[in-house]
Design a protein around this motif. Structure first.
Motif, short mmCIF file in Angstrom:
data_model
loop_
_atom_site.label_atom_id
_atom_site.label_comp_id
_atom_site.label_asym_id
_atom_site.label_seq_id
_atom_site.Cartn_x
_atom_site.Cartn_y
_atom_site.Cartn_z
N ASP A 13 -2.12 3.79 -14.24
CA ASP A 13 -2.18 5.03 -13.46
C ASP A 13 -2.13 4.75 -11.96
OD1 ASP A 13 -2.30 6.53 -15.74
OD2 ASP A 13 -4.48 6.81 -15.70
N VAL B 222 4.55 7.32 -7.07
CA VAL B 222 4.72 8.73 -6.66
C VAL B 222 4.67 8.83 -5.15
CG1 VAL B 222 3.59 10.98 -6.65
CG2 VAL B 222 3.88 9.76 -8.81
N TYR C 253 6.69 9.03 -13.46
CA TYR C 253 5.89 9.01 -14.69
C TYR C 253 6.50 9.76 -15.87
CZ TYR C 253 4.43 13.24 -12.24
OH TYR C 253 4.43 14.41 -11.54
N ARG C 254 7.67 10.42 -15.69
CA ARG C 254 8.31 11.09 -16.84
C ARG C 254 9.75 11.46 -16.50
NH1 ARG C 254 8.72 16.42 -15.55
NH2 ARG C 254 7.10 17.26 -14.24
N PRO D 63 9.93 12.45 -11.25
CA PRO D 63 8.77 11.65 -10.87
C PRO D 63 8.80 10.32 -11.62
CG PRO D 63 8.12 13.35 -12.43
CD PRO D 63 9.56 13.60 -12.08
N LYS E 129 5.96 16.67 -4.59
CA LYS E 129 5.05 16.42 -5.72
C LYS E 129 4.78 17.69 -6.51
CE LYS E 129 2.42 13.89 -2.89
NZ LYS E 129 1.27 13.12 -2.39
N ARG E 130 4.71 18.82 -5.82
CA ARG E 130 4.51 20.10 -6.51
C ARG E 130 5.73 20.44 -7.36
NH1 ARG E 130 2.27 22.88 -2.58
NH2 ARG E 130 4.23 23.46 -1.62
N GLY F 122 10.85 19.68 -12.18
CA GLY F 122 10.62 18.26 -12.41
C GLY F 122 11.55 17.33 -11.66
N TRP G 9 7.75 18.29 -8.74
CA TRP G 9 7.70 17.41 -9.91
C TRP G 9 6.73 17.94 -10.96
CZ3 TRP G 9 7.28 12.34 -6.65
CH2 TRP G 9 8.57 11.89 -6.35
N ASP G 10 5.58 18.44 -10.50
CA ASP G 10 4.54 18.86 -11.44
C ASP G 10 4.69 20.29 -11.93
OD1 ASP G 10 3.33 16.38 -11.35
OD2 ASP G 10 1.93 16.95 -9.77
N GLN G 11 5.17 21.21 -11.08
CA GLN G 11 5.18 22.62 -11.44
C GLN G 11 6.56 23.25 -11.43
OE1 GLN G 11 2.51 24.21 -8.53
NE2 GLN G 11 0.79 22.99 -9.25
N TRP H 259 1.44 4.17 -11.14
CA TRP H 259 2.16 5.46 -11.15
C TRP H 259 1.90 6.18 -9.84
CZ3 TRP H 259 5.87 5.48 -14.25
CH2 TRP H 259 5.78 5.20 -15.60
#
Length: 155
Positions: free
Chosen positions: A3, A10, A111-112, A109, A24-25, A32, A27-29, A6
């Motif tokens: 982690d 990021v 991580y995925r 990102p 980052k937002r 992606g 990527w997360d919301q 990661w």
């Protein structure tokens, strides 16, 4: 990858964004994927997928450093190698595309995967990139191998 790695990946990748928080937002919301500016922290050499995968395989040698960040776009059938920025770079070859200053690169990102984009070697946050000379040698070797291999089925 841990982690912590990661997280560092990021932060390192998002630093290339106009606004790292928005990146980052997204990527997360969002969808992606973020568009990041090339030429400041890194350039990207994009090559046809078959050449790129064979090249990456050649770069995984015990005598070589771990390969730098490498991205695959399965829809476009391309592999992108992240290199140090070089405004004087002159990558020449069939199907090679160099993204430097003034170019934008779509990235998921670390991580995925997102849509057709996936990290084959995600950034680890240390800033490690592909060494241009090593990458060029591997590309030449891979290209020579492709010249004697049969085409993939379905082509």
């Amino acid at each position: 990858m841990s982690d912590v790695m990661w997280g560092r990946g990021v932060e390192w990748l998002a630093a290339a964004a106009t606004d790292p928080r928005v990146c980052k937002r997204e990527w997360d919301q969002g969808n992606g994927i973020a568009l990041l500016a090339a030429g400041r922290y890194w350039d990207v050499l994009s090559v046809p997928e078959r050449l790129g995968l064979l090249t990456l395989d050649l770069l995984w040698q015990p005598s070589l450093p771990v390969p730098g960040p490498t991205l695959v776009d399965t829809a476009a059938h391309r592999v992108g190698f992240f290199l140090p920025p070089d405004p004087d770079s002159r990558w020449v070859g069939a199907g090679l595309r160099h993204a430097g200053r003034g170019s934008w690169v779509a990235v998921p990102p670390p991580y995925r995967p997102a849509r057709s984009l996936e990290w084959l070697v995600p950034p680890d946050g240390t800033g490690a990139l592909h060494a241009p000379g090593t990458l060029e040698l591997a590309l030449r070797q891979a290209n020579g191998s492709l010249a004697v291999l049969p085409p993939p089925s379905g082509v």
